[in-house]
Scaffold this motif. Sequence first.
Motif, PDB file in Angstrom:
ATOM      1  N   GLU A   9      58.953   4.810  39.922  1.00 58.97           N
ATOM      2  CA  GLU A   9      58.323   5.319  41.136  1.00 58.97           C
ATOM      3  C   GLU A   9      59.176   6.390  41.800  1.00 58.97           C
ATOM      4  O   GLU A   9      58.663   7.392  42.276  1.00 58.97           O
ATOM      5  N   ALA A  10      60.478   6.170  41.850  1.00 58.99           N
ATOM      6  CA  ALA A  10      61.383   7.155  42.448  1.00 58.99           C
ATOM      7  C   ALA A  10      61.320   8.469  41.683  1.00 58.99           C
ATOM      8  O   ALA A  10      61.353   9.552  42.284  1.00 58.99           O
ATOM      9  N   LEU A  11      61.219   8.379  40.372  1.00 62.43           N
ATOM     10  CA  LEU A  11      61.090   9.588  39.556  1.00 62.43           C
ATOM     11  C   LEU A  11      59.785  10.317  39.872  1.00 62.43           C
ATOM     12  O   LEU A  11      59.758  11.544  40.041  1.00 62.43           O
ATOM     13  N   LEU A  12      58.683   9.581  39.959  1.00 64.29           N
ATOM     14  CA  LEU A  12      57.382  10.195  40.253  1.00 64.29           C
ATOM     15  C   LEU A  12      57.317  10.770  41.662  1.00 64.29           C
ATOM     16  O   LEU A  12      56.598  11.738  41.904  1.00 64.29           O
ATOM     17  N   ASP A  13      58.065  10.184  42.588  1.00 66.83           N
ATOM     18  CA  ASP A  13      58.091  10.705  43.957  1.00 66.83           C
ATOM     19  C   ASP A  13      58.675  12.109  44.036  1.00 66.83           C
ATOM     20  O   ASP A  13      58.494  12.804  45.025  1.00 66.83           O
ATOM     21  N   ARG A  14      59.360  12.527  42.985  1.00 69.35           N
ATOM     22  CA  ARG A  14      59.942  13.880  42.958  1.00 69.35           C
ATOM     23  C   ARG A  14      58.904  14.959  42.647  1.00 69.35           C
ATOM     24  O   ARG A  14      59.167  16.140  42.824  1.00 69.35           O
ATOM     25  N   ILE A  15      57.743  14.557  42.138  1.00 71.69           N
ATOM     26  CA  ILE A  15      56.691  15.540  41.851  1.00 71.69           C
ATOM     27  C   ILE A  15      56.119  16.022  43.181  1.00 71.69           C
ATOM     28  O   ILE A  15      55.612  15.229  43.968  1.00 71.69           O
ATOM     29  N   PRO A  16      56.210  17.306  43.446  1.00 74.51           N
ATOM     30  CA  PRO A  16      55.711  17.814  44.735  1.00 74.51           C
ATOM     31  C   PRO A  16      54.191  17.665  44.852  1.00 74.51           C
ATOM     32  O   PRO A  16      53.450  17.984  43.913  1.00 74.51           O
ATOM     33  N   ASN A  17      53.756  17.174  46.004  1.00 73.58           N
ATOM     34  CA  ASN A  17      52.316  17.035  46.259  1.00 73.58           C
ATOM     35  C   ASN A  17      51.600  18.365  46.132  1.00 73.58           C
ATOM     36  O   ASN A  17      50.444  18.416  45.713  1.00 73.58           O
ATOM     37  N   ALA A  18      52.277  19.447  46.483  1.00 73.54           N
ATOM     38  CA  ALA A  18      51.652  20.768  46.404  1.00 73.54           C
ATOM     39  C   ALA A  18      51.240  21.098  44.970  1.00 73.54           C
ATOM     40  O   ALA A  18      50.180  21.682  44.750  1.00 73.54           O
ATOM     41  N   LEU A  19      52.059  20.722  43.993  1.00 71.34           N
ATOM     42  CA  LEU A  19      51.708  20.978  42.592  1.00 71.34           C
ATOM     43  C   LEU A  19      50.540  20.109  42.149  1.00 71.34           C
ATOM     44  O   LEU A  19      49.665  20.558  41.411  1.00 71.34           O
ATOM     45  N   VAL A  20      50.527  18.870  42.600  1.00 70.57           N
ATOM     46  CA  VAL A  20      49.418  17.969  42.271  1.00 70.57           C
ATOM     47  C   VAL A  20      48.120  18.526  42.852  1.00 70.57           C
ATOM     48  O   VAL A  20      47.090  18.592  42.162  1.00 70.57           O
ATOM     49  N   LEU A  21      48.153  18.949  44.117  1.00 68.30           N
ATOM     50  CA  LEU A  21      46.950  19.495  44.748  1.00 68.30           C
ATOM     51  C   LEU A  21      46.497  20.778  44.066  1.00 68.30           C
ATOM     52  O   LEU A  21      45.292  20.994  43.889  1.00 68.30           O
ATOM     53  N   LEU A  22      47.433  21.621  43.666  1.00 69.81           N
ATOM     54  CA  LEU A  22      47.071  22.846  42.949  1.00 69.81           C
ATOM     55  C   LEU A  22      46.383  22.509  41.633  1.00 69.81           C
ATOM     56  O   LEU A  22      45.337  23.081  41.299  1.00 69.81           O
ATOM     57  N   PHE A  23      46.927  21.567  40.883  1.00 70.54           N
ATOM     58  CA  PHE A  23      46.320  21.170  39.613  1.00 70.54           C
ATOM     59  C   PHE A  23      44.926  20.584  39.826  1.00 70.54           C
ATOM     60  O   PHE A  23      43.993  20.893  39.076  1.00 70.54           O
ATOM     61  N   VAL A  24      44.763  19.764  40.842  1.00 69.49           N
ATOM     62  CA  VAL A  24      43.450  19.182  41.144  1.00 69.49           C
ATOM     63  C   VAL A  24      42.462  20.282  41.507  1.00 69.49           C
ATOM     64  O   VAL A  24      41.312  20.273  41.046  1.00 69.49           O
ATOM     65  N   ARG A  25      42.893  21.251  42.320  1.00 68.33           N
ATOM     66  CA  ARG A  25      41.994  22.344  42.711  1.00 68.33           C
ATOM     67  C   ARG A  25      41.549  23.152  41.498  1.00 68.33           C
ATOM     68  O   ARG A  25      40.366  23.482  41.348  1.00 68.33           O
ATOM     69  N   ILE A  26      42.485  23.465  40.602  1.00 70.10           N
ATOM     70  CA  ILE A  26      42.147  24.234  39.402  1.00 70.10           C
ATOM     71  C   ILE A  26      41.194  23.434  38.519  1.00 70.10           C
ATOM     72  O   ILE A  26      40.196  23.965  38.016  1.00 70.10           O
ATOM     73  N   THR A  27      41.483  22.176  38.326  1.00 72.57           N
ATOM     74  CA  THR A  27      40.658  21.328  37.466  1.00 72.57           C
ATOM     75  C   THR A  27      39.260  21.154  38.035  1.00 72.57           C
ATOM     76  O   THR A  27      38.271  21.191  37.291  1.00 72.57           O
ATOM     77  N   ALA A  28      39.152  20.980  39.341  1.00 70.87           N
ATOM     78  CA  ALA A  28      37.844  20.810  39.981  1.00 70.87           C
ATOM     79  C   ALA A  28      37.022  22.093  39.916  1.00 70.87           C
ATOM     80  O   ALA A  28      35.792  22.047  39.787  1.00 70.87           O
ATOM     81  N   ALA A  29      37.663  23.234  39.984  1.00 67.62           N
ATOM     82  CA  ALA A  29      36.957  24.517  39.988  1.00 67.62           C
ATOM     83  C   ALA A  29      36.398  24.886  38.612  1.00 67.62           C
ATOM     84  O   ALA A  29      35.362  25.556  38.513  1.00 67.62           O
ATOM     85  N   GLN A  30      37.056  24.440  37.559  1.00 65.63           N
ATOM     86  CA  GLN A  30      36.742  24.894  36.201  1.00 65.63           C
ATOM     87  C   GLN A  30      35.281  24.718  35.786  1.00 65.63           C
ATOM     88  O   GLN A  30      34.676  25.679  35.307  1.00 65.63           O
ATOM     89  N   PRO A  31      34.658  23.543  35.932  1.00 61.05           N
ATOM     90  CA  PRO A  31      33.281  23.439  35.422  1.00 61.05           C
ATOM     91  C   PRO A  31      32.290  24.317  36.179  1.00 61.05           C
ATOM     92  O   PRO A  31      31.339  24.837  35.589  1.00 61.05           O
ATOM     93  N   PHE A  32      32.533  24.519  37.455  1.00 62.93           N
ATOM     94  CA  PHE A  32      31.633  25.358  38.250  1.00 62.93           C
ATOM     95  C   PHE A  32      31.792  26.825  37.867  1.00 62.93           C
ATOM     96  O   PHE A  32      30.816  27.559  37.750  1.00 62.93           O
ATOM     97  N   TRP A  33      33.046  27.265  37.676  1.00 63.32           N
ATOM     98  CA  TRP A  33      33.301  28.644  37.272  1.00 63.32           C
ATOM     99  C   TRP A  33      32.632  28.946  35.929  1.00 63.32           C
ATOM    100  O   TRP A  33      31.943  29.946  35.779  1.00 63.32           O
ATOM    101  N   PHE A  34      32.825  28.071  34.939  1.00 69.12           N
ATOM    102  CA  PHE A  34      32.237  28.310  33.624  1.00 69.12           C
ATOM    103  C   PHE A  34      30.715  28.251  33.674  1.00 69.12           C
ATOM    104  O   PHE A  34      30.037  28.995  32.959  1.00 69.12           O
ATOM    105  N   SER A  35      30.168  27.395  34.509  1.00 71.12           N
ATOM    106  CA  SER A  35      28.713  27.354  34.671  1.00 71.12           C
ATOM    107  C   SER A  35      28.215  28.663  35.271  1.00 71.12           C
ATOM    108  O   SER A  35      27.213  29.219  34.821  1.00 71.12           O
TER     109      SER A  35
END
Length: 151
Positions: A9-35
């Motif tokens: 858990e301590a190791l995972l806490d080092r992952i910045p939330n900003a990177l997680v949110l960026l990845f989620v935003r990119i992943t969520a956008a992909q199917p709509f963009w391709f459509s």
Amino acid sequence: MLKLYSRFEALLDRIPNALVLLFVRITAAQPFWFSGRSKIQDDSWFAMRPEVVDLFRYEYDLPLISAELAARLATVAEHVLPIMLVLGLFTRFSAAGLLVMTAVIQLLVYPEAWWTVHSLWTALLLVPLAMGGGAISLDQLLLKNARSAAA
């Protein structure tokens, strides 16, 4: 065992939330963009393919809106909202817009696709809707500038 889990858990806490949110935003956008891109003629930046209106007229058959208008609105939304989401520009607004599109698709077009596709889109879009764009977003830049100007 708990000590090992605590270290994990301590190791995972080092992952910045900003990177997680960026990845989620990119992943969520992909199917709509391709459509959206699938609705555009191959040799064009933004000329809609002629058969797209027929798709909205005969397959989707949306109530209360003409097939021409629905096709245009969907094509524009599928281009603009994913770009805004990836950039983190008005993140919550763009996520909400894509959630509305998901709801329309789920309720009126492909109701059988909830567990296979739409639940995943919804889950991904709920994250930026609830949390905003994060530190790696234009929203943060705009808010920072607005705070500076107000001070």
